[in-house]
Scaffold this motif. Structure first.
Motif, PDB file in Angstrom:
ATOM      1  N   LYS A 285      -3.315   6.281 -12.051  1.00 20.57           N
ATOM      2  CA  LYS A 285      -3.570   4.848 -11.076  1.00 20.57           C
ATOM      3  C   LYS A 285      -2.280   4.463 -10.703  1.00 20.57           C
ATOM      4  CE  LYS A 285      -8.174   3.877 -13.117  1.00 20.57           C
ATOM      5  NZ  LYS A 285      -8.812   2.428 -13.716  1.00 20.57           N
ATOM      6  N   CYS A 286      -2.232   3.273  -9.810  1.00 20.52           N
ATOM      7  CA  CYS A 286      -0.729   2.721  -9.540  1.00 20.52           C
ATOM      8  C   CYS A 286      -1.286   1.442  -8.845  1.00 20.52           C
ATOM      9  CB  CYS A 286      -0.011   3.597  -8.491  1.00 20.52           C
ATOM     10  SG  CYS A 286       1.718   2.605  -8.065  1.00 20.52           S
ATOM     11  N   TYR A 287      -0.629   0.152  -9.262  1.00 25.36           N
ATOM     12  CA  TYR A 287      -0.974  -1.144  -8.737  1.00 25.36           C
ATOM     13  C   TYR A 287       0.541  -1.639  -8.561  1.00 25.36           C
ATOM     14  CZ  TYR A 287      -5.432  -0.064 -10.899  1.00 25.36           C
ATOM     15  OH  TYR A 287      -6.774   0.314 -11.212  1.00 25.36           O
ATOM     16  N   ALA A 288       0.454  -2.168  -7.236  1.00 20.88           N
ATOM     17  CA  ALA A 288       1.752  -2.918  -6.878  1.00 20.88           C
ATOM     18  C   ALA A 288       1.456  -4.571  -7.296  1.00 20.88           C
ATOM     19  CB  ALA A 288       1.982  -2.906  -5.525  1.00 20.88           C
ATOM     20  N   ILE A 289       2.271  -5.108  -8.189  1.00 16.93           N
ATOM     21  CA  ILE A 289       2.213  -6.529  -8.498  1.00 16.93           C
ATOM     22  C   ILE A 289       3.564  -7.347  -8.304  1.00 16.93           C
ATOM     23  CG2 ILE A 289       0.498  -5.909 -10.490  1.00 16.93           C
ATOM     24  CD1 ILE A 289       2.611  -5.932 -12.589  1.00 16.93           C
ATOM     25  N   GLN A 290       3.426  -8.470  -8.559  1.00 19.33           N
ATOM     26  CA  GLN A 290       4.511  -9.417  -8.398  1.00 19.33           C
ATOM     27  C   GLN A 290       5.097  -9.469  -6.896  1.00 19.33           C
ATOM     28  OE1 GLN A 290       6.156 -11.596 -10.610  1.00 19.33           O
ATOM     29  NE2 GLN A 290       5.374 -10.940 -12.482  1.00 19.33           N
TER      30      GLN A 290
ATOM     31  N   ARG B 153       1.000  -1.324  -0.086  1.00 14.81           N
ATOM     32  CA  ARG B 153       0.048   0.035  -0.148  1.00 14.81           C
ATOM     33  C   ARG B 153       0.691   1.267  -0.020  1.00 14.81           C
ATOM     34  NH1 ARG B 153      -5.182  -0.885   0.678  1.00 14.81           N
ATOM     35  NH2 ARG B 153      -5.737  -2.921   1.549  1.00 14.81           N
ATOM     36  N   ASP B 154       2.124   1.178   0.838  1.00 17.85           N
ATOM     37  CA  ASP B 154       2.949   2.458   0.709  1.00 17.85           C
ATOM     38  C   ASP B 154       3.501   2.677  -0.600  1.00 17.85           C
ATOM     39  OD1 ASP B 154       2.352   2.713   3.286  1.00 17.85           O
ATOM     40  OD2 ASP B 154       4.021   1.790   4.110  1.00 17.85           O
ATOM     41  N   LEU B 155       3.768   1.444  -1.425  1.00 24.04           N
ATOM     42  CA  LEU B 155       4.461   1.500  -2.891  1.00 24.04           C
ATOM     43  C   LEU B 155       3.321   2.224  -3.555  1.00 24.04           C
ATOM     44  CD1 LEU B 155       6.137  -1.923  -3.576  1.00 24.04           C
ATOM     45  CD2 LEU B 155       7.034   0.670  -3.537  1.00 24.04           C
TER      46      LEU B 155
END
Length: 521
Positions: free
Chosen positions: A461-466, A447-449
Motif C-alpha cells: 500500500k502507499c498513501y500520500a499525506i502532508q 495520485r501519481d505519487l
C-alpha cells in the motif's frame, strides 16, 4: 198398346228431356266456372307480375347499394395506399437529397484534403531544397574559412577551445577572489528563496484546508487512547485508512487529512465508532475500518439510487448508479462532482425542452457526462472517452454515449444533444467560485505519487499525506528485508525526482511490520 209401354215411353221421354236440360245447365255452369277461373288466373298472373316487378326493383336497389358501398371502400383503400406511396416517395426523395448532400460534402472534403496534401508536398519539397541549399552554402563557407585561415575546422575548434578554457580559468580565479565581497549581493537571492518557500508552505496549507475533516471529541483524554502506546493505535489507523491523523493541541478536535474524500469519511466514521465503543487497539481498528468501508459502499449505492429517483432517470445499470453515488465523494476543480452533474442534467433538460428535443435523453446524458472521473481503475484515456466506453458497456443510448464522449471535443458530435451537454457543462463550471483550477492538478499529483510508489516490487500500500510532502509506503515484511526497505526508499525518491514535478521536497517513509497471528481453539 199396353199401358206399361206408354209408361216406359213417358219415362224414357222424361229422362231424355231431363238429360238434355241437365246437359244444358251443366254446360252453362261449366262455362261460367271456366270464365271465373280464367279471371282468377288472370288476376293471379297480374299479382305475380307485380310482385316479381317489386322483387326485381328491390334486388336492383340492393345490388346498386352494394356496388356503391364496395366502390367507396375500394376508393378509400386506394386513397390510403396512394397516400402511403406518396409519403414513401417523399421520404425517398428526402433521403436522396441527404445522400446527395453527404456526397457533396465528402467530395468537398476530399478536394480540401487533396489540396492540403499538395500544399504539404510543396512545402516539404521547398523545405528540402532550402535545407540542401543551406548545407551547400555552409560547406562553401567552411571551405572558404579554411582557405582564409589556413586551418582545418578541427584545428580551428581546438584553438578556440584552448582560448575559451584559458579565459574561463582566468574568470574563475577572479570570481573566487571576489566571492566574499559578493556575498552581500547574494542576500537578495536568499531573500527570494525564503519568499518562495513561504509561498510553497502557504499553498500546501491551502491544499490541506481543502483536504481535511475535523473529528470533534468530548474531551482531550480520548486523544491518548487514539494515539495508543508508543503510537501504535494511530499508526494502525493511518495504515488501514490511508489518511493522516493529526492529534495536536487543538481543543476537542482531531484533524483527518487526505486528498481522497472517501478515505477521510471512512476514517472519520471509524474514529466515531471506536470512541463510542471505547475499545481502541490495532485489531479492533482493522475490524471497524473494514465494516465502515463496507457501510460506505452501501451508502454510495443508496446515494446513487436516491439521485436517479430525484432526477427522474430510470433504467440505469446498477454499476452506473453506483458511479453516480461515488460522485458525492469526488470533486472537479473544487466543485462537488455530484452537484455539478445534477446541475448539468437540469440545465440540459430545460434547454432540450426549449428546443423541442428529447428532454429525458438530454437529462440522462447530463447526469452521466462525468462518470469517467469516478472509475475506480487507472486509465490513460481522457475522462470523456472513458465515460463513453462505460456507457457503451452498460448499453446506454448511442446519442447519450456520443454526448458523453464529445463534451470536451475528443470525438466528433453526431447528435444535437452533444453540443447541449457541452454548453451546460461550461455553464455549470463557469459560475463565479464554482471551481478552483489548482485543486484538480493537486489531486492528480498525489495520485501519481501513490501510483509511482506502488509500481515497485514488494509494495502493498502507499498513501500520500502532508499535502503531498510525504508518502508512506507499506511493504510486505516477508519479501522485503530491512536493507531492501532502506534501498527502496532511495529508489522511490530517485524515480520521483526523474519523473515528476513538485514544489519543495517529498519525504518517503517505508514501513516494514512483521505480524504473527494465531488462534486458540
Amino acid at each position: 198398346m199396353p199401358q206399361y209401354v206408354w209408361m216406359l215411353i213417358a219415362i224414357a221421354s222424361a229422362l231424355a228431356v231431363g238429360f238434355f236440360i241437365a246437359k244444358t245447365l251443366f254446360q252453362k255452369s261449366s262455362a261460367k266456372i271456366e270464365q271465373e277461373a280464367q279471371a282468377r288466373a288472370a288476376e293471379i298472373l297480374r299479382n305475380a307480375e307485380l310482385s316479381a316487378e317489386n322483387v326485381k326493383k328491390d334486388r336492383i336497389l340492393e345490388a346498386k347499394e352494394k356496388y356503391l358501398r364496395l366502390k367507396e371502400e375500394f376508393e378509400e383503400e386506394a386513397n390510403k395506399k396512394r397516400g402511403i406511396l406518396q409519403s414513401n416517395e417523399q421520404k425517398l426523395k428526402q433521403r436522396e437529397q441527404n445522400i446527395s448532400q453527404l456526397m457533396e460534402q465528402n467530395k468537398r472534403r476530399e478536394n480540401e484534403l487533396e489540396a492540403q496534401k499538395n500544399a504539404l508536398a510543396q512545402q516539404t519539397e521547398t523545405a528540402t531544397k532550402r535545407r540542401e541549399e543551406a548545407e551547400r552554402m555552409l560547406n562553401q563557407q567552411v571551405t572558404q574559412l579554411e582557405k582564409i585561415a589556413n586551418l582545418t575546422a578541427a584545428e580551428a575548434r581546438d584553438q578556440l577551445v584552448e582560448a575559451l578554457r584559458a579565459e574561463a580559468e582566468t574568470r574563475a580565479a577572479s570570481h573566487i577572489k571576489n566571492v566574499m565581497e559578493e556575498s552581500r549581493l547574494t542576500a537578495t537571492k536568499e531573500a527570494k528563496k525564503i519568499v518562495i518557500e513561504t509561498i510553497q508552505r502557504t499553498a500546501a496549507e491551502h491544499a490541506i484546508e481543502n483536504c481535511v475533516s475535523v473529528f470533534n471529541i468530548e474531551n482531550d483524554d480520548i486523544k491518548g487512547k487514539i494515539i495508543g502506546r508508543e503510537g501504535r493505535n494511530i499508526r494502525a489507523l493511518e495504515a488501514a485508512t490511508g489518511v493522516e491523523i493529526i492529534v495536536d493541541d487543538t481543543p476537542e478536535a482531531i484533524v483527518i487529512s487526505g486528498f481522497d474524500p472517501v478515505r477521510r469519511e471512512i476514517a472519520r466514521l471509524s474514529l466515531h465508532r471506536l470512541v463510542q465503543d471505547g475499545r481502541i487497539h490495532p485489531a479492533r481498528i482493522e475490524e471497524v475500518v473494514a465494516k465502515t468501508r463496507k457501510n460506505i459502499e452501501d451508502e454510495i449505492i443508496e446515494i446513487g439510487e436516491r439521485t436517479v429517483i430525484d432526477m427522474g432517470v430510470h433504467g440505469l445499470h446498477p454499476e452506473l448508479v453506483k458511479m453516480i453515488g461515488r460522485m458525492r465523494f469526488r470533486s472537479s476543480y473544487g466543485q462537488n462532482l455530484l452537484q455539478h452533474s445534477r446541475e448539468v442534467a437540469k440545465l440540459c433538460a430545460t434547454m432540450a425542452s426549449e428546443l423541442g428535443l428529447n428532454a429525458k435523453l438530454a437529462k440522462r446524458a447530463g447526469l452521466l457526462h462525468d462518470i469517467g472521473k469516478v472509475w475506480h481503475e487507472e486509465s490513460d484515456m481522457p475522462h470523456a472517452l472513458l465515460g463513453m466506453e462505460l456507457a457503451k458497456k452498460y448499453k446506454e443510448h448511442p446519442e447519450v454515449c456520443n454526448a458523453i464522449g464529445a463534451h470536451h471535443d475528443e470525438i466528433e458530435k453526431t447528435s444535437i444533444i452533444s453540443p447541449i451537454i457541452q454548453v451546460c457543462d461550461a455553464i455549470s463550471g463557469s459560475r463565479p467560485g464554482a471551481r478552483r483550477e489548482m485543486m484538480e492538478s493537486y489531486i492528480k499529483r498525489l495520485r501519481d505519487l501513490e501510483n509511482l510508489a506502488t509500481s515497485f516490487e514488494g509494495v502493498e500500500k502507499c498513501y500520500a499525506i502532508q499535502a503531498g510532502r510525504e508518502i508512506r509506503v507499506i511493504v510486505d515484511a516477508e519479501n522485503v528485508t530491512d536493507e531492501k526497505a532502506s534501498l527502496l526508499s532511495f529508489d522511490i525518491s530517485q524515480k520521483i525526482e526523474k519523473e515528476m514535478q513538485y514544489p519543495g521536497q517529498i519525504k518517503i517513509t517505508v514501513i516494514r511490520e512483521m505480524r504473527s497471528v494465531a488462534y486458540a481453539r
